[in-house]
Design an enzyme around this catalytic site. Structure first.
Site, mmCIF file in Angstrom:
data_model
loop_
_atom_site.group_PDB
_atom_site.id
_atom_site.type_symbol
_atom_site.label_atom_id
_atom_site.label_comp_id
_atom_site.label_asym_id
_atom_site.label_seq_id
_atom_site.Cartn_x
_atom_site.Cartn_y
_atom_site.Cartn_z
ATOM 1 N N CYS A 183 20.036 -6.878 -31.205
ATOM 2 C CA CYS A 183 18.620 -6.700 -30.888
ATOM 3 C C CYS A 183 17.736 -6.429 -32.104
ATOM 4 C CB CYS A 183 18.378 -5.672 -29.803
ATOM 5 S SG CYS A 183 19.757 -4.674 -29.358
ATOM 6 N N ARG B 43 32.134 -3.407 -33.329
ATOM 7 C CA ARG B 43 32.006 -2.024 -32.870
ATOM 8 C C ARG B 43 33.335 -1.322 -33.021
ATOM 9 N NH1 ARG B 43 28.452 -3.141 -27.358
ATOM 10 N NH2 ARG B 43 26.748 -4.180 -28.469
ATOM 11 N N GLN C 277 28.523 -11.976 -28.357
ATOM 12 C CA GLN C 277 27.756 -11.816 -27.115
ATOM 13 C C GLN C 277 26.904 -13.056 -26.883
ATOM 14 O OE1 GLN C 277 25.642 -8.237 -28.419
ATOM 15 N NE2 GLN C 277 26.540 -7.185 -26.675
ATOM 16 N N ASP D 275 23.856 -13.341 -26.168
ATOM 17 C CA ASP D 275 22.797 -12.347 -26.160
ATOM 18 C C ASP D 275 21.433 -13.030 -26.167
ATOM 19 O OD1 ASP D 275 21.848 -9.811 -26.189
ATOM 20 O OD2 ASP D 275 22.500 -9.330 -28.223
ATOM 21 N N HIS E 133 16.987 -11.853 -26.061
ATOM 22 C CA HIS E 133 15.943 -10.847 -25.884
ATOM 23 C C HIS E 133 14.656 -11.556 -25.539
ATOM 24 C CE1 HIS E 133 19.046 -8.814 -28.224
ATOM 25 N NE2 HIS E 133 18.735 -7.811 -27.431
ATOM 26 N N LYS F 110 18.082 -1.151 -15.312
ATOM 27 C CA LYS F 110 18.891 -2.351 -15.562
ATOM 28 C C LYS F 110 19.620 -2.810 -14.306
ATOM 29 C CE LYS F 110 22.924 0.355 -16.921
ATOM 30 N NZ LYS F 110 24.083 0.455 -17.784
ATOM 31 N N HIS G 178 16.606 -7.133 -22.508
ATOM 32 C CA HIS G 178 17.887 -7.552 -23.095
ATOM 33 C C HIS G 178 18.668 -8.198 -21.969
ATOM 34 C CE1 HIS G 178 17.685 -4.233 -26.249
ATOM 35 N NE2 HIS G 178 16.832 -3.821 -25.346
#
Length: 645
Positions: free
Chosen positions: A338, A367, A385, A387, A389, A469, A515
């Site tokens: 992000c 991570r 991911q 991912d 945004h 979420k 997200h």
RNA sequence: GCUGGCGUAGCUCAAUUGGCAGAGCGGCUGAUUUGUAAUCAGCAGGGUGCGGGUUCGAGUCCCAUCGCCAGCUCCA
């Protein structure tokens, strides 16, 4: 005072019983056909044993039967007591702690000097069977706390004493089965003969009260069912899950590996695994572009300060790797995408006309996970991911969320996941942003779900501090749930990074950020997929879709032609021209779970065709290559055609 | 990370109380020319995870270390 009491019957009408009637007798009278499977009852909303004597009118009465989750829980909890009874008789020095029922069975934690060996487990199981045969009753007693504490202290059961000391109620309930006396709320089955089908499965260390600073106890896991057949079905399912283990299949099918030389939790995708991954990635890229997303690529290494702005240093540092020094500046390997996407948004002054801006990246993040929790593809230290945004205006939020959820459901259906659990997590006690924005965002999430006809559970107060979420858990063929997609509204980052756009009126306005991930992590999703399909990917996903097999070496030149033609057509094809019998080559292809085996012998070479054999063992007979290609194209349609029309 | 279990050929696994490191599959070579789940024969392949120690002798026993597996979330 009358000698009769009234108990509500199945239709709610009061039925008369003598005062002091046992719950079991009420069940027999009111629910004769279910008496056999009843293990306890719900009496005015409270769980009660069958031998409880009713002294007052009951306005709501319902038997708890072993064919329901609550009944099964009673049975399993009772089995854990039976096991503790057996352990105490075989290992008198063992101290008992807790022994609850869990989703798939039960466990009991003991403090014993050594550990339990598999032989010990067999002995315990044998003793349990003996005690079960003896048909010992579970007897409930109620003791004042002081008496219970004195009793357990005298027995040396200091864990129990500790538990009782933490109970506020002045009276505690105690159950006795045989010689074994345990603190327990119950309810329990009436006697050990009701425990008919159980098995002890494994042992493990577990900390007292789950805290690693406390002593390590020895836990025994087991399971229990109302009958032999259900137990055996469950054991078969466990076996089935072992057979589907993606780590085993990953090695057998040469999809991926984890290398000791490189470190744990880091995945090496082999050519076959990469092919599957590429199919998924290409599908995602195409669909996201069609949905108006723009792809970006961001660095893996960023200045640590960037994570300070986002606040990750404060609440995420335990998952981040130690920073490295680059010419006096601290850099870190990114744990999420992000901040990078936000920097791209912020790189220009944005107009309301540009919004929504949807930035997507198959972004690889790292991570830190403790070594003990790493697990194949499902828990790793580096993963990619899917991912994205989305930066939008408040009035665009509902539309964006709806689009995301639609795509999410479409993608998951494509992969054969028809069942999911959906959770809407709402505002927690500590939150950022204003209440109205939260209410609006929660409403947008809920409305989008409703509009899509999706049933969901609300996890009240379960949202992150930065926004509400929706999480999606997919259920695989073995009914296991896996966390995948997520849609998170974020009021925090736009503030922290001071994001803005120029509104219609020319004023600076704050965009809302969303997200979202559909598959979550490609690694985890592929792990789930491998297990879901048992490694037998559908044709459109299979790393090898077809393998060309010659019957004798005379057909090798023709086989090579077929192979080259399919390769040019974009088919993921291999050839096996080894000097082996056809049967041997078919067996090998079968074990590799290749969807089509193209048999090429004298007949096919002369006719200019191929004889496909399916993975299911069906011989499709000789057909022209074009016809086979049509069939393949048809099977690949779900992936080539587009999901949202 | 902690507790326990396990590390033997590319894979799956043997090896008696401490006594010559083995098999099957896979690989390579050759014979065979094969029609829908394993043709036959031969060959190669190993400091038994890594490092110490005990012993005449260690895959086996001891210590240390690395890795893998399970559990450490389910709370009378």
């Amino acid at each position: 005072m009358s000698d009769a009491i009234k108990v509500a019957g199945p239709d709610g009408s009061p039925q008369e019983f003598p005062r002091g009637v046992k719950v079991a007798e009420v069940v027999r009278a009111l629910y004769p056909d279910r008496a056999e499977v009843t293990v306890a009852a719900l009496v005015d909303g409270k769980e009660a044993d069958l031998q409880v004597a009713l002294q007052a009118d009951v306005s709501a009465f319902r038997p708890i039967t072993v064919d329901t989750p609550e009944g099964l829980e009673v049975l399993r909890h009772s089995t854990s007591h039976l096991m503790a009874n057996a352990v105490k008789s075989l290992f008198p020095q063992a101290k008992v702690t807790i022994g609850p029922a869990i989703d798939t069975g039960f466990y009991y934690d003991f403090d014993v000097p050594g550990t339990f060996s598999p032989e010990d487990l067999a002995r315990i199981e044998a003793r349990m069977a003996e005690v079960g045969q003896a048909d010992l009753p579970f007897i409930r007693m109620e003791w004042p706390k002081a008496q219970a504490i004195a009793f357990f202290r005298e027995q040396g059961e200091h864990y129990k004493v500790e538990i009782i000391e933490g109970i506020e109620d002045p009276i505690v309930s105690i159950y006795r089965v045989g010689d074994f006396v345990d603190l327990c709320t119950g309810p329990h089955v009436p006697s050990t003969s009701r425990i008919r089908a159980f098995k002890l499965l494994s042992t493990a260390g577990a900390y007292w009260r789950g805290d690693e600073r406390n002593p390590m106890l020895q836990r025994i896991y087991g399971t229990s069912f109302p009958d032999r057949a259900s137990l055996e079905a469950h054991l078969r399912r466990l076996e089935e899950a072992r057979e589907r283990d993606h780590r085993k299949l990953g090695r057998e099918l040469d999809l991926f590996s984890v290398q000791e030389d490189a470190g744990g939790g880091l995945i090496f995708w082999h050519p076959k695994g990469t092919r599957v991954r590429m199919v998924i990635e290409e599908l995602l890229r195409r669909e996201l572009l069609r949905a108006g997303y723009q792809f970006v690529t961001t660095p893996h290494l960023v200045r640590r300060d960037l994570l300070g702005i986002s606040g990750h240093l404060d609440f995420y540092s335990e998952y981040m790797y130690a920073p490295m020094d680059v010419e006096g500046q601290q850099y870190i390997v990114k744990p999420m995408n992000c901040p990078g996407h936000i920097l791209i948004y912020r790189s220009a002054l944005r107009s309301y006309r540009e919004l929504p801006i949807r930035l997507a990246e198959l972004g690889t993040v790292y991570r830190f996970e403790r070594s003990g929790v790493l697990h194949g593809l499902l828990r790793v230290r580096g993963f990619t991911q899917d991912d994205a945004h989305i930066f939008c205006r408040p009035e665009q939020l509902l539309g964006e969320i709806t689009q995301i959820l639609q795509m999410m459901f479409a993608v998951l259906r494509l992969f054969g996941f028809d069942r999911y659990e959906v959770y809407l997590s709402t505002r927690p006690e500590k939150f950022v942003g204003v209440r109205e924005s939260w209410d609006q965002a929660e409403a947008a999430l809920a409305d989008a779900l409703k509009a899509l006809g999706c049933t969901y559970e609300v996890d009240a107060g379960g949202g992150a501090f930065y926004g509400p979420k929706v999480d999606l858990k997919i259920m695989d063929v073995l009914d296991r749930a896996w966390q995948c997609g997520t849609v998170q509204v974020d009021f925090n980052f736009p503030e922290r990074f001071d994001l803005a756009y120029i509104s219609e009126s020319g004023a600076r306005a704050r965009p809302i950020m969303v997200h979202r991930a559909i598959l979550g992590s490609l690694e985890r999703f592929m792990g789930v997929l491998i297990e879901h399909y048992r490694g037998a990917f559908p044709t459109w996903l299979a790393p090898v879709q077809a393998v060309v097999l010659n019957v004798t070496q005379a057909q090798e030149p023709y086989g090579e032609q077929v192979y080259q033609r399919l390769l040019r057509e974009g088919v993921r094809v291999e050839r096996d021209f080894r000097n082996e019998t056809l049967g041997h080559k078919i067996r090998d292809a079968q074990l590799k779970k290749v969807p089509y085996m193209l048999v090429i012998g004298k007949r096919e070479a002369e006719a200019g065709g191929v004889s496909p054999r399916t993975r299911a063992g069906q011989d499709l007979k000789c057909m022209p290559l074009e016809q086979f290609l049509d069939r393949l194209r048809e099977e690949c349609r779900p992936c080539t055609e587009g999901l949202l029309g």
